[in-house]
Scaffold this active site. Structure first.
Site, mmCIF file in Angstrom:
data_model
loop_
_atom_site.group_PDB
_atom_site.id
_atom_site.type_symbol
_atom_site.label_atom_id
_atom_site.label_comp_id
_atom_site.label_asym_id
_atom_site.label_seq_id
_atom_site.Cartn_x
_atom_site.Cartn_y
_atom_site.Cartn_z
ATOM 1 N N LYS A 54 0.811 -1.206 0.000
ATOM 2 C CA LYS A 54 0.000 0.000 0.000
ATOM 3 C C LYS A 54 0.850 1.264 0.000
ATOM 4 O O LYS A 54 0.680 2.143 -0.850
ATOM 5 C CB LYS A 54 -0.907 -0.006 1.246
ATOM 6 C CG LYS A 54 -1.799 1.203 1.323
ATOM 7 C CD LYS A 54 -2.377 1.346 2.713
ATOM 8 C CE LYS A 54 -1.295 1.714 3.691
ATOM 9 N NZ LYS A 54 -1.823 2.154 4.991
ATOM 10 N N THR A 55 1.769 1.323 0.957
ATOM 11 C CA THR A 55 2.570 2.533 1.094
ATOM 12 C C THR A 55 3.381 2.797 -0.172
ATOM 13 O O THR A 55 3.487 3.934 -0.622
ATOM 14 C CB THR A 55 3.517 2.415 2.304
ATOM 15 O OG1 THR A 55 2.750 2.034 3.438
ATOM 16 C CG2 THR A 55 4.191 3.727 2.589
ATOM 17 N N ASP A 233 -4.439 8.680 3.579
ATOM 18 C CA ASP A 233 -3.985 7.335 3.898
ATOM 19 C C ASP A 233 -4.735 6.827 5.136
ATOM 20 O O ASP A 233 -5.284 7.616 5.893
ATOM 21 C CB ASP A 233 -2.474 7.373 4.156
ATOM 22 C CG ASP A 233 -1.854 5.991 4.100
ATOM 23 O OD1 ASP A 233 -2.575 5.039 3.723
ATOM 24 O OD2 ASP A 233 -0.664 5.859 4.417
ATOM 25 N N GLU A 234 -4.730 5.540 5.354
ATOM 26 C CA GLU A 234 -5.387 4.920 6.517
ATOM 27 C C GLU A 234 -6.818 5.436 6.645
ATOM 28 O O GLU A 234 -7.279 5.799 7.731
ATOM 29 C CB GLU A 234 -4.613 5.222 7.813
ATOM 30 C CG GLU A 234 -3.156 4.847 7.787
ATOM 31 C CD GLU A 234 -2.919 3.348 7.910
ATOM 32 O OE1 GLU A 234 -3.904 2.582 7.855
ATOM 33 O OE2 GLU A 234 -1.750 2.954 8.031
ATOM 34 N N GLN A 264 -8.890 -3.494 8.565
ATOM 35 C CA GLN A 264 -7.907 -3.039 9.549
ATOM 36 C C GLN A 264 -8.371 -1.785 10.288
ATOM 37 O O GLN A 264 -7.569 -1.023 10.815
ATOM 38 C CB GLN A 264 -6.564 -2.774 8.871
ATOM 39 C CG GLN A 264 -5.925 -4.029 8.302
ATOM 40 C CD GLN A 264 -4.564 -3.765 7.701
ATOM 41 O OE1 GLN A 264 -3.619 -3.461 8.389
ATOM 42 N NE2 GLN A 264 -4.492 -3.871 6.380
ATOM 43 N N ARG A 618 0.827 -9.071 10.734
ATOM 44 C CA ARG A 618 2.140 -8.432 10.903
ATOM 45 C C ARG A 618 3.260 -9.421 10.654
ATOM 46 O O ARG A 618 4.406 -9.050 10.434
ATOM 47 C CB ARG A 618 2.324 -7.869 12.331
ATOM 48 C CG ARG A 618 1.370 -6.763 12.790
ATOM 49 C CD ARG A 618 1.248 -5.663 11.809
ATOM 50 N NE ARG A 618 0.082 -5.902 10.942
ATOM 51 C CZ ARG A 618 -0.125 -5.254 9.814
ATOM 52 N NH1 ARG A 618 0.730 -4.362 9.386
ATOM 53 N NH2 ARG A 618 -1.195 -5.521 9.078
#
Length: 685
Positions: A54-55, A233-234, A264, A618
């Site tokens: 994503k980033t 973002d997020e 998430q 993670r």
DNA sequence: GACTAACGTTTTTTT
DNA sequence: AACGTTAGTC
């Protein structure tokens, strides 16, 4: 780009590819990622599952904007934390040009709002020099009000009231219309108090910025003209208020891109609305929707287990996360007798794995639901001399010495700021106690001026004893002298602060309240840190005001924390979002812990499930999850039920075992070794 | 107004 | 078990 475990890498693959000089390569992206990077116009919704790069996609997309000639000044990127902001800026700087990256606006919603409000808050009846109240400031104010309004004996908790106030503000409910009448009157009183102190809290930043844009077309048009391309973002963690703010900020043709993963979304407790992402089409017309579903982070075993869990949630944007890393060893689920053994197990495993694979400590992370769970684990690690780093335990900026030092800096900037003045008026004690503070505050309200003005006012000074009067005059003179030095630039502000703190014997006072040497050292370091940060900020040409604003909004202390410190990582599930580790231990899968007791009461188990999902995803290579039969609580043993989530996990790639089985086997091995050793000795002897 | 002792309460996550 | 708050004393 070095590959440091625990740091949010753009994706697992970013670290093994050579960095493209002067740009990025479309070849290094998959089809969906390319699509996202190339789609610069109109509303775009990027649904990025865990570990799908994503980033990297977002940074490449913004780099692409710059490369096709969009001016950096017109680019706004909103991130969840300040840390994420500086990392994003840095990465884009590396891909395109540092200068352009510097010229963009990359910050959190809150920082953006401060920026808007420093320019235009006077249009809403506040003074431009408003202070920002942090969480503990809020609690302080509310506690006083609870006492003053007679709620203390009914055990009304300031934190509880503030939580409701926050909810109301985020939902756009008027404080006077809140459900509980007493809470409502406290809320109104609280808001009046903030107003009187020319202060705003975190929520107000958003409320007021949104109001500013909504009510003032000139301001709105100006910023719409500036921020022509907006990325958020997020997005799954934004709340309703932030959505409304975004709508004010982005006008036709809606060049807005939001990125997130509804699976998430873990900040519902502070108002995050997954509806923002689930019903994005309702807010911005005909968005292009891009799904990133190729996971580059975790083994198939880990991802399969994660997917089997998250499937249980209803009302999701259905995604099928596919693993690109096949196989992998099974996920382990280990039953523990108690939390003591849980800690021992983890410490021993880390020790053994590290030795076996010659791995760095940084490969390991321990994830837990609540901060208190870390204590036992810390002890076990310390006993075995395993270095570890704790992430975000208690915020640096919430430490007493830091807040006090910053308050003094704020007074050098503007003595009329009530919030910092009241904070340090008697810290260290200088004979201006609570009753005098109250008197001064009341007087200031009567004359409609700041508390500082009251302290300098003859009418007020004549009301107090000579002793108190002398104390006040010494104090005001000290502050003014320091302020003059700062204003006249006789020396840098950090030197002024240092000198000032010495003069008032701040550190000796602080140390007197310390129980241990290490505590003293910590306090010293806290002050030292403020001085360094201040010095750094000034060297970068920042004003005191800007420095203070940044400090008020900085959640993550020393931003290079993880990078600088080495060791295994201890971190809450919430703070782990966006990070990845080769080997993860996820502890405390028990009813009441994960899911947390409160979520069961409040009916937010879905969010707990997402939290566990975040934790599982993670892990890159190895994952062990643990639960205890007995746990210490308030110094007492309490028996625990395994988390209901355990039964929801598909067992295809799951091994269920116990502490006794594992440690017993190890002990046997050892005994066996001893036996043969003894035999050898016997034979030799 | 400052300091000490005993008490009670606490533990979700954070911009 | 550890912290913060409160009441009581100087």
């Amino acid at each position: 780009m070095s590959s440091v475990p625990g740091l949010p890498t753009a994706s697992g693959t970013a670290s093994i590819r050579p960095r493209m000089a002067g740009g990025f390569s479309f070849d290094s992206l998959n089809k969906a990622q390319r699509d996202a990077v190339a789609s610069l116009d109109g509303p775009v919704l990027i649904l990025a599952g865990a570990g799908t790069g994503k980033t990297r996609t977002v940074t490449c997309r913004i780099s692409n904007m710059l490369q096709v000639g969009i001016a950096p000044e017109n680019i706004l990127a909103v991130t969840f934390t300040n840390k994420a902001a500086s990392e994003m800026r840095e990465r884009i700087g590396g891909m395109v040009s540092k200068k352009k990256a510097e010229a963009m606006t990359v910050c959190t919603f809150h920082s953006l709002c401060v920026r808007l409000l420093r320019g235009g808050i006077h249009k809403l009846g506040y003074k431009k020099s408003f202070s920002i109240c942090s969480g503990s400031d809020q609690v302080g104010i509310m506690k006083q009000l609870v006492v003053r309004m007679g709620g203390a004996d009914e055990k009304v908790k300031a934190e509880a009231v503030l939580a409701e106030v926050s909810k109301a503000k985020n939902r756009g409910v008027e404080l006077k219309d809140m459900e509980d009448d007493f809470f409502s009157s406290l809320a109104v009183a609280y808001q009046n108090e903030l107003r009187a102190q020319n202060a705003v809290d975190f929520d107000d930043l958003l409320v007021l910025a949104e109001q500013l844009l909504r009510e003032h077309a000139d301001v709105r048009d100006y910023f719409r003209g500036v921020y022509k391309r907006v990325t958020v973002d997020e997005f799954q963690d934004t709340n309703g208020l932030q959505m409304r703010l975004l709508q004010q900020l982005v006008g036709p043709p809606y060049h807005v891109c939001v990125v997130g993963d509804d699976d998430q979304s873990i900040y519902g407790f502070r108002g995050a609305e997954s509806a923002n992402i689930l019903e994005f089409e309702r807010f911005f017309p005909n968005p292009k929707i891009i799904l990133l579903e190729e996971n580059y982070r975790s083994t198939h075993a880990i991802l399969h287990t994660a997917n089997s869990l998250i499937r249980r949630n209803l009302g999701r944007r259905e995604k099928s996360l596919k693993s690109t890393i096949l196989g992998g060893e099974p996920v382990r689920l280990v039953g523990m007798p108690g939390d003591e053994e849980e800690a021992v197990f983890i410490a021993e495993e880390i020790l053994a794995d590290k030795a076996r694979g010659n791995l760095p400590w940084e490969h390991f992370a321990v994830l837990f639901r609540t901060n208190k769970q870390s204590r036992k684990i810390e002890e076990a690690l310390r006993e075995r001399k395993i270095p570890y780093r704790m992430v975000g335990a208690q915020s640096f900026y919430d430490r007493k010495e830091v807040k006090d030092s910053l308050a003094y800096v704020a007074l050098f900037d503007d003595p009329e700021a009530d919030v910092p003045l009241l904070r340090v008026l008697n810290a260290p004690p200088r004979g201006i106690g609570q009753s005098t503070a109250m008197l001064a505050t009341d007087y200031s309200r009567e004359i409609g001026a700041s508390v500082w003005r009251a302290l300098c006012d003859e009418g007020f000074l004549s009301q107090v004893s000579t002793k108190v009067r002398n104390s006040i005059e010494t104090f005001t003179t000290q502050i003014l002298t320091a302020k003059m030095k700062v204003d006249a630039k006789v020396m840098p502000a950090n030197h002024v602060l240092k000198e000032f703190l010495d003069e008032i014997e701040y550190l000796p006072w602080l140390e007197r309240g310390c129980k241990s040497e290490s505590e003293k050292q910590q306090r010293q370091e806290g002050i030292g840190e403020v001085l360094t940060e201040l010095s750094k900020a000034l060297q970068r040409g920042k004003s005191l005001r800007k420095f203070l604003d940044d400090s008020a909004l900085a959640s993550d202390r020393e931003d290079d924390d993880l990078e600088k410190k080495s060791g295994a990582t201890l971190i809450t599930l919430h703070a782990s979002k966006g990070l990845e580790f080769p080997s993860v231990f996820l502890v405390g899968l028990e009813e009441g812990v994960l899911p947390h007791q409160r979520s069961v009461v409040e009916g937010t188990k879905d969010e707990e499930r997402r939290l566990l999902y975040v934790g599982i995803t993670r892990a890159q290579q190895r994952l062990a999850m643990t639960y205890c039969t007995v746990r210490m609580k308030w110094g007492q043993e309490v028996s625990c039920q395994p988390s209901g989530f355990i039964l929801e996990l598909d067992d295809e790639h799951l091994i269920h075992t116990t502490y006794d089985e594992i440690m017993g086997a190890e002990a046997d091995e050892e005994e066996l070794g001893n036996f043969f050793g003894g035999l050898k000795n016997f034979l030799d002897g």
